[in-house]
Scaffold this motif. Structure first.
Motif, mmCIF file in Angstrom:
data_model
loop_
_atom_site.group_PDB
_atom_site.id
_atom_site.type_symbol
_atom_site.label_atom_id
_atom_site.label_comp_id
_atom_site.label_asym_id
_atom_site.label_seq_id
_atom_site.Cartn_x
_atom_site.Cartn_y
_atom_site.Cartn_z
ATOM 1 N N GLN A 53 -36.114 9.558 -39.239
ATOM 2 C CA GLN A 53 -36.906 10.288 -40.224
ATOM 3 C C GLN A 53 -38.342 9.824 -40.142
ATOM 4 O OE1 GLN A 53 -35.505 10.014 -44.261
ATOM 5 N NE2 GLN A 53 -36.385 12.007 -44.711
ATOM 6 N N TYR A 91 -32.717 14.041 -29.882
ATOM 7 C CA TYR A 91 -32.953 14.288 -31.295
ATOM 8 C C TYR A 91 -32.514 15.709 -31.639
ATOM 9 C CZ TYR A 91 -35.940 10.150 -31.153
ATOM 10 O OH TYR A 91 -36.420 8.872 -31.000
ATOM 11 N N ILE A 128 -31.820 18.598 -34.848
ATOM 12 C CA ILE A 128 -31.994 18.989 -36.242
ATOM 13 C C ILE A 128 -31.169 20.255 -36.455
ATOM 14 C CG2 ILE A 128 -34.118 20.318 -35.931
ATOM 15 C CD1 ILE A 128 -34.960 18.920 -38.668
ATOM 16 N N PHE A 177 -33.431 13.714 -38.436
ATOM 17 C CA PHE A 177 -32.889 14.104 -37.142
ATOM 18 C C PHE A 177 -31.650 13.271 -36.863
ATOM 19 C CE2 PHE A 177 -37.316 15.154 -36.965
ATOM 20 C CZ PHE A 177 -37.382 16.318 -36.214
ATOM 21 N N TRP A 218 -33.974 19.082 -30.430
ATOM 22 C CA TRP A 218 -35.396 19.157 -30.745
ATOM 23 C C TRP A 218 -36.222 18.471 -29.668
ATOM 24 C CZ3 TRP A 218 -38.918 15.272 -32.289
ATOM 25 C CH2 TRP A 218 -40.123 15.746 -32.811
#
Length: 129
Positions: A101, A37, A39, A111, A44
């Motif tokens: 999301q 993931y 961002i 993400f 993340w």
């Protein structure tokens, strides 16, 4: 003029539509893979998806957190053995890209999600990955 507009509309590239993944699509897409993931281009978190909807999350402190996912309509909800609660996400396809999301806060940032064949690199040895 109408003919020109008609021709332009027929030759214009079709707009790609985002589509939410169903639970079956998500299972087919994620099983046996690690989801990374991102961002704003920064990693993340990562989570390996095993058969039977089991997961291993690379949690805080580089500790493996076993968990599982289940569908809530077309949202994908995660629970972990160390609690607390359930976290639900919407996984949306846009062409070849997938975004996640928070399903309970659609104003939260999305993400970008990519797949990897490598298992999470957390340090716990009590999880069979």
């Amino acid at each position: 003029m109408r003919l020109l507009l008609l021709l332009l509309s027929l030759t214009a590239p079709a707009a790609r539509a985002e589509t939410q993944m169903t639970a079956d699509e998500f299972q087919d897409w994620s099983t046996g893979k690690t989801l990374d993931y991102f961002i704003d281009g920064t990693l993340w978190g990562s989570e390996t998806h095993l058969s039977g909807r089991e997961t291993v999350d690379d949690g805080e402190g580089d500790i493996c957190r076993p968990g599982r996912w289940s569908p809530r309509a077309d949202d994908i909800c995660f629970t972990y053995d160390d609690g607390p609660g359930t976290f639900c996400w919407r996984f949306v396809k846009d062409g070849d890209q997938v975004f996640a999301q928070d399903a309970d806060d659609l104003s939260a940032p999305r993400f970008s999600v990519t797949l990897s064949d490598a298992p999470v690199a957390c340090s716990s040895t009590d999880v069979g990955v």
